[in-house]
Design an enzyme around this catalytic site. Sequence first.
Site, PDB file in Angstrom:
ATOM      1  N   GLU A 166      -4.901   1.862   2.707  1.00 36.48           N
ATOM      2  CA  GLU A 166      -5.030   0.518   3.611  1.00 36.48           C
ATOM      3  C   GLU A 166      -5.099   0.893   5.010  1.00 36.48           C
ATOM      4  O   GLU A 166      -5.623   0.381   5.803  1.00 36.48           O
ATOM      5  CB  GLU A 166      -3.604  -0.139   3.163  1.00 36.48           C
ATOM      6  CG  GLU A 166      -3.621  -1.536   3.792  1.00 36.48           C
ATOM      7  CD  GLU A 166      -3.048  -1.508   5.360  1.00 36.48           C
ATOM      8  OE1 GLU A 166      -2.886  -2.778   5.739  1.00 36.48           O
ATOM      9  OE2 GLU A 166      -2.540  -0.544   5.770  1.00 36.48           O
ATOM     10  N   GLU A 167      -4.269   2.083   5.344  1.00 41.05           N
ATOM     11  CA  GLU A 167      -4.479   2.564   6.644  1.00 41.05           C
ATOM     12  C   GLU A 167      -5.732   2.874   7.347  1.00 41.05           C
ATOM     13  O   GLU A 167      -5.851   2.957   8.821  1.00 41.05           O
ATOM     14  CB  GLU A 167      -3.336   3.590   6.978  1.00 41.05           C
ATOM     15  CG  GLU A 167      -2.032   3.306   6.592  1.00 41.05           C
ATOM     16  CD  GLU A 167      -1.383   2.363   7.380  1.00 41.05           C
ATOM     17  OE1 GLU A 167      -1.982   2.054   8.550  1.00 41.05           O
ATOM     18  OE2 GLU A 167       0.046   1.948   7.411  1.00 41.05           O
ATOM     19  N   ASP A 200       4.312  -6.341   3.894  1.00 38.11           N
ATOM     20  CA  ASP A 200       3.731  -5.373   4.714  1.00 38.11           C
ATOM     21  C   ASP A 200       4.263  -6.031   5.924  1.00 38.11           C
ATOM     22  O   ASP A 200       3.617  -5.567   7.032  1.00 38.11           O
ATOM     23  CB  ASP A 200       2.407  -5.227   4.367  1.00 38.11           C
ATOM     24  CG  ASP A 200       2.094  -3.889   5.282  1.00 38.11           C
ATOM     25  OD1 ASP A 200       2.933  -3.057   5.629  1.00 38.11           O
ATOM     26  OD2 ASP A 200       0.840  -3.749   5.194  1.00 38.11           O
ATOM     27  N   ASP A 256       6.183   1.745   6.474  1.00 38.67           N
ATOM     28  CA  ASP A 256       4.778   1.199   6.345  1.00 38.67           C
ATOM     29  C   ASP A 256       4.002   2.049   5.566  1.00 38.67           C
ATOM     30  O   ASP A 256       3.398   3.000   5.902  1.00 38.67           O
ATOM     31  CB  ASP A 256       3.984   1.235   7.807  1.00 38.67           C
ATOM     32  CG  ASP A 256       2.848   0.518   7.745  1.00 38.67           C
ATOM     33  OD1 ASP A 256       2.559  -0.153   6.924  1.00 38.67           O
ATOM     34  OD2 ASP A 256       2.061   0.653   8.917  1.00 38.67           O
ATOM     35  N   ASP A 264      -0.477   4.395   0.968  1.00 39.18           N
ATOM     36  CA  ASP A 264      -0.696   5.513   1.981  1.00 39.18           C
ATOM     37  C   ASP A 264      -0.036   5.398   3.268  1.00 39.18           C
ATOM     38  O   ASP A 264       0.683   3.977   3.522  1.00 39.18           O
ATOM     39  CB  ASP A 264      -1.972   5.474   2.187  1.00 39.18           C
ATOM     40  CG  ASP A 264      -2.677   4.514   2.825  1.00 39.18           C
ATOM     41  OD1 ASP A 264      -2.439   3.308   2.652  1.00 39.18           O
ATOM     42  OD2 ASP A 264      -3.651   4.375   3.932  1.00 39.18           O
ATOM     43  N   HIS A 279       0.825  -1.148  -0.067  1.00 37.21           N
ATOM     44  CA  HIS A 279      -0.048  -0.054   0.077  1.00 37.21           C
ATOM     45  C   HIS A 279       0.904   1.188  -0.063  1.00 37.21           C
ATOM     46  O   HIS A 279       1.945   1.256   0.563  1.00 37.21           O
ATOM     47  CB  HIS A 279      -0.961   0.127   1.111  1.00 37.21           C
ATOM     48  CG  HIS A 279      -0.307   0.116   2.534  1.00 37.21           C
ATOM     49  ND1 HIS A 279      -0.198   1.046   3.197  1.00 37.21           N
ATOM     50  CD2 HIS A 279      -0.066  -0.981   3.497  1.00 37.21           C
ATOM     51  CE1 HIS A 279       0.415   0.855   4.410  1.00 37.21           C
ATOM     52  NE2 HIS A 279       0.640  -0.299   4.690  1.00 37.21           N
ATOM     53  N   HIS A 335       3.884   4.019  12.270  1.00 38.17           N
ATOM     54  CA  HIS A 335       2.619   4.757  12.989  1.00 38.17           C
ATOM     55  C   HIS A 335       3.376   5.497  13.961  1.00 38.17           C
ATOM     56  O   HIS A 335       2.313   6.185  14.744  1.00 38.17           O
ATOM     57  CB  HIS A 335       1.760   4.209  13.654  1.00 38.17           C
ATOM     58  CG  HIS A 335       0.765   3.284  12.491  1.00 38.17           C
ATOM     59  ND1 HIS A 335      -0.770   2.789  12.640  1.00 38.17           N
ATOM     60  CD2 HIS A 335       1.040   2.902  11.163  1.00 38.17           C
ATOM     61  CE1 HIS A 335      -1.105   2.288  11.463  1.00 38.17           C
ATOM     62  NE2 HIS A 335      -0.002   2.195  10.676  1.00 38.17           N
TER      63      HIS A 335
END
Length: 415
Positions: free
Chosen positions: A180-181, A203, A146, A85, A83, A386
Site C-alpha cells: 500500500e505504501e 488506517d 501505519d 507493509d 495493509h 513514516h
Amino acid sequence: MSLTFAHTVTERFLRYVTIDTQSDPNSPASPSTEKQKDLGRVLVTELKAMGVADAHLDDYGYVYATIPANTTKKVPVICFCSHMDTSPDVTGKDVKPQVVKNYRGGDITLPADPSQVIRFAEHPALKNQIGNDIITTDGTTLLGADNKAGVAEIMDAAHFFINNPDVKHGTIKILFTPDEEIGRGVDNVDIKKLGADFGYTMDGESAGSVEDETFSADGATITISGVSAHPGYAKGKMEHAIKIAAAIVERLPKEGCSPETTSGKQGFLHPVGIEGALEQATLSFIVRDFTEEGLKEKEVLLETIVKDVMKEYPRSTYKFEVREQYRNMKQVIDRHPHILEYAIEAIRRAELRPMRTAIRGGTDGSRLSFMGLPCPNIFAGEHAFHSRLEWVSRQDMEKAVQTIVHLAMIWEEKA
C-alpha cells in the site's frame, strides 16, 4: 447489549511490529518484497488457530479470511482491510517498541537516539493521551503503526467475534494487503474472491475519525531531450537537459502549490524525482487535488511552465505524460451514505466523538471504491507515521477494536 472486551490488541501489535515488512518502490515484483509474506503467514496461522478455517495467503502476498454470519437475516457482506507493509521512507528492520505507561504529558525522548524527541508542542494529539499508554520505538526505526495498528485491531475484533457467538453479525471478510505504501496495495486483489459488498480500511489517525474523502492523484513525467556537444567547443551549441530540468523546478510556484505551503483542501504539484545526463533528463511529479478540475489546472500549469522554459532552448524538445493514480473515494461513497452513517454510529457506541475528515493522501480504499467496493477509512490511532517519531496508544487501538465490533453489529441490526 453490554459487551465485554478482553483486549489482546496491544500484545498482537507488539508482535507484528517486530516483523520487517518494508515495501520497495523499485522492485517490479508482487509483492515488492517477499518479507511482507512473513507477517502474512503469521496472521494466517493465528486466524486458523482462532477457528477461521478459510484464512490463506496467496502468491501475491494478500491474506483473505471469512468470519461466517451467525444471523438468519440477510446482511450485506462487510470487509475490514489493513495493509501489512511499512513505508520505504524509514527502516522497519529490528523495530524495538517501548511502552510509556500512564503518560503524564510532556516530551517523550526515545532511548536509543536522544536526538529523537516526540515533542508535546509539536504533537497536539498528545494532549488527549494523558493517562494512556503510549507505544513508540527506541528512535532508530519507524514503529509500523501505519498500518500494523489496523492489522492488530482487525485481528483482535476477529478474536472477539469467534469467542462471542451471541453477538450477531453478517458475513465478515478480512483482507490484509501488501505494498500500500508504494501505491500498489490493490493491484492484484481478487475482488470476486473477496466477495464483499462494502468495506472499511482501518488506517486513519486520531481516535474517532472517519474519512470519506481522499486526494485525487495523478503522476506526471517530463522527459527533456537536450543537445549534446563537446564541452570544450559547446558555445552556441549545447543545450543541457539537466539544466533545463532544473529551470523547470526553479519556476514552480513558491507558495500555494507545494506540500510545504498547503493544507486542508489545497492541492499541490510535487517533484519526486530527477535523473539524467547532458542529452536527456527526466522529471517525475505527483499531482494532488480533491477535484479532477483541480488536478487538470495543476497539470496545465506545469506544462505551461515547461513550455516557457523550453522557449529558451529552441533546439531541445520535451515529452509530457500524465497517468492516473487514484481518485477521490467521495465520488463513490456519496452514493451509499449509510456506509458512513453506520461508521459514525459505531464510533459513538465506542464512546468517542465522531470526526468526519478528509485525507491529504490516499488509502487502499480509494482504489477499492472504484473497483466496486465502496470503502471509507476508519481511525487506527497511528500518529507521526513514516517517521522515527511514530506512536500509537493502547487505548486508541482498543477503541478501534470496539468500533469494528459495533459496526458489524449495526449492519446486522439495520438489515
